[in-house]
Design a protein around this motif. Structure first.
Motif, short mmCIF file in Angstrom:
data_model
loop_
_atom_site.label_atom_id
_atom_site.label_comp_id
_atom_site.label_asym_id
_atom_site.label_seq_id
_atom_site.Cartn_x
_atom_site.Cartn_y
_atom_site.Cartn_z
N PRO A 47 0.82 -1.22 0.00
CA PRO A 47 0.00 0.00 0.00
C PRO A 47 0.86 1.27 0.00
O PRO A 47 0.48 2.27 -0.65
N LEU A 48 1.99 1.26 0.69
CA LEU A 48 2.85 2.46 0.71
C LEU A 48 3.41 2.74 -0.69
O LEU A 48 3.41 3.87 -1.16
N ILE A 49 3.87 1.67 -1.35
CA ILE A 49 4.42 1.84 -2.70
C ILE A 49 3.31 2.30 -3.65
O ILE A 49 3.50 3.19 -4.48
N GLN A 50 2.13 1.70 -3.50
CA GLN A 50 0.99 2.10 -4.36
C GLN A 50 0.63 3.56 -4.13
O GLN A 50 0.16 4.24 -5.04
N ASN A 51 0.86 4.05 -2.90
CA ASN A 51 0.52 5.45 -2.58
C ASN A 51 1.62 6.43 -2.96
O ASN A 51 1.57 7.59 -2.58
N GLY A 52 2.65 5.95 -3.65
CA GLY A 52 3.65 6.87 -4.19
C GLY A 52 4.98 6.93 -3.47
O GLY A 52 5.85 7.71 -3.87
N TYR A 53 5.15 6.15 -2.41
CA TYR A 53 6.47 6.11 -1.78
C TYR A 53 7.39 5.27 -2.67
O TYR A 53 6.95 4.28 -3.27
N ASP A 54 8.65 5.69 -2.77
CA ASP A 54 9.54 5.05 -3.74
C ASP A 54 10.25 3.81 -3.18
O ASP A 54 10.45 2.83 -3.89
N TYR A 55 10.68 3.90 -1.92
CA TYR A 55 11.44 2.79 -1.33
C TYR A 55 11.03 2.58 0.12
O TYR A 55 10.70 3.54 0.82
N VAL A 56 11.10 1.32 0.55
CA VAL A 56 10.90 1.00 1.97
C VAL A 56 12.16 0.28 2.45
O VAL A 56 12.53 -0.77 1.91
#
Lengths: 290, 161
Positions: A122-131
């Motif tokens: 969900p974070l990547i889908q929301n536009g964050y590039d890297y975790v």
């Protein structure tokens, strides 16, 4: 079932089944280098003790009711848990509830992929590039989840008896089985907190030498030493032009910065180890979009 | 490297089964969208029909928190559907919101068969809307009330027979 069928989400886990090897410091500094390049980077603290979260000054977040379990198990939006740090990295803090979260996780269906499906994706889908994940020390569902979410791992080792043994155990018990089933890249096995040169026989040299001899392909550039050099160092009849200083070196700037809740670049932008963290960030970038 | 135990034996299966709503390049279904096969079933979990029939998977169906699915895999049969990609995408999007709604009532996961069976039960009660949709697609403006009347009357007859 082909292991190539699955690709990890953008990012990496910094992991070792032992504590006290500098996982949090390395995770923090890799996240900082990625953010410095303009990437929206999430730093996910999976350590139950919340070492990094509290060190960065977020004790309140560690003790608050809202915690990773809300997203991981109850399916709530992980973005609601993020804290904006002063240095441009988004922190998803640890919590004093993580022990319970791990216990609850064991009874869930799809227990190994929850972090991937309910938090990282969900974070990547929301536009964050890297975790970047500061993985939990010790074996357990959270540690497994970290590796399964991003399918990339950076392993720090320190000059201490048993380090290579610990690495072998982790590869055998956790990395190999995951790699066989879905694929998992070891981006780097990095010597950390190296203080000595390679001229003397001590734990610092033993670690770097063994890594280069046994795990050469996983050793990052800044820690690579041709085994030939070690052979020459062992031969009193040969001379070496310059004795190498490989690995992430022990620097007071790195530890002081961490104690003050910031990456080393915020504390001393001239610290000579920043390029090493940049190199690890390069590996994360290259492999996330291979 | 020896594999100490089989702790991760079903990780790939877990990833596949939870792939709903995740954009994935390896979604097998996209390969069949242009030329639907006769055995294409209304599911994105192509692997499920194989795995669910194993005893091991049936044991997993027993979800302690909710009592598990309302019916077993053995009670179901496969039926084929031909659908356009945009239609399929609409179903996939709807499934995400259904998952969220069910999560609020302690059902965070459900099986593909539960979703498919529920979809068709809902559709079975809305024949008038199906008829109107077919007519709309053909560019025919039908009298909604009339369609409703006819469908209800014939459905009642069918139930009583």
């Amino acid at each position: 079932m082909s292991a190539d069928e699955f690709e990890g989400l953008p990012g990496a886990a910094v992991s070792l089944l032992k504590g006290g090897v500098g996982k949090s410091t390395i995770a923090l500094n890799i996240a900082d280098r990625l953010a410095d390049r303009g990437h929206e980077t999430v730093l996910l603290d999976l350590d139950k003790d919340g070492h990094m979260t509290t060190q960065l000054g977020y004790d309140d977040a560690y003790d608050r009711d809202a915690n990773l379990g809300d997203a991981l198990i109850d399916g709530e939006d992980p973005e609601d848990l993020l804290i904006e740090t002063d240095f441009g990295v988004h922190l998803l803090p640890s919590s004093n509830e993580l022990e319970n979260v791990e216990t609850r996780l064991k009874d869930e269906r799809f227990a190994d992929v929850k972090l991937r499906r309910n938090v990282v994706d969900p974070l990547i889908q929301n536009g964050y590039d890297y975790v970047i994940i500061d993985a939990a020390g010790g074996r357990g569902k959270l540690s497994d989840n970290a590796l399964i979410a991003v399918q990339r791992v950076i392993i720090p080792l320190i000059p201490r008896a048993g380090s290579i043994n610990g690495l072998n155990k982790m590869i055998e018990r956790q990395i190999s089985p995951i790699r066989e089933n879905i694929g998992l890249d070891i981006l780097a096995v990095t010597p950390n907190m190296i203080r000595e040169t390679m001229g003397q026989h001590n734990e610092h040299r033993t670690l770097v030498e063994n890594l280069n001899r046994e795990f050469g392909s996983f050793v990052p550039e800044y820690a690579r030493v041709d085994p030939e050099i070690f052979d020459a160092l062992n031969d009193s009849g040969r001379t070496i032009d310059s004795i190498p200083k490989p690995g992430i070196r022990e620097r007071t700037a790195i530890s002081r910065a961490f104690k003050q809740g910031m990456p080393v670049s915020e504390f001393d932008e001239d610290c000579d180890q920043i390029p090493n963290f940049d190199h690890l960030a390069d590996l994360v970038e290259e492999h996330s979009h291979a | 490297m020896p594999n100490e135990d089989d702790r991760f034996g079903d990780v790939a299966e877990q990833l596949k089964q939870t792939e709903e709503g995740v954009d994935s390049d390896d979604d097998e279904r996209t390969d069949t969208q242009d030329e639907p096969q006769s055995d294409e079933e209304i599911t994105t979990e192509d692997t499920e029909s194989e795995t669910e029939s194993t005893p091991e998977q049936d044991e997993e169906d027993e979800d302690e928190s909710t009592g598990g699915p309302a019916f077993s895999f053995d009670e179901t049969d496969m039926h084929g559907f031909y659908v356009r990609e945009e239609t399929w995408n609409g179903v996939t999007r709807m499934r995400s919101s259904v998952t969220a709604a069910c999560s609020m009532f302690d059902v965070p996961e459900f099986e593909g068969r539960e979703f498919q069976d529920a979809c068709l039960r809902v559709i079975a009660d809305h024949g008038d809307e199906v008829a109107l949709q077919i007519l709309r697609e053909r560019g025919i403006e039908a009298d909604e009330e009339r369609v409703q009347e006819v469908v209800e009357m014939l459905s009642e007859q069918a139930t009583n027979d």
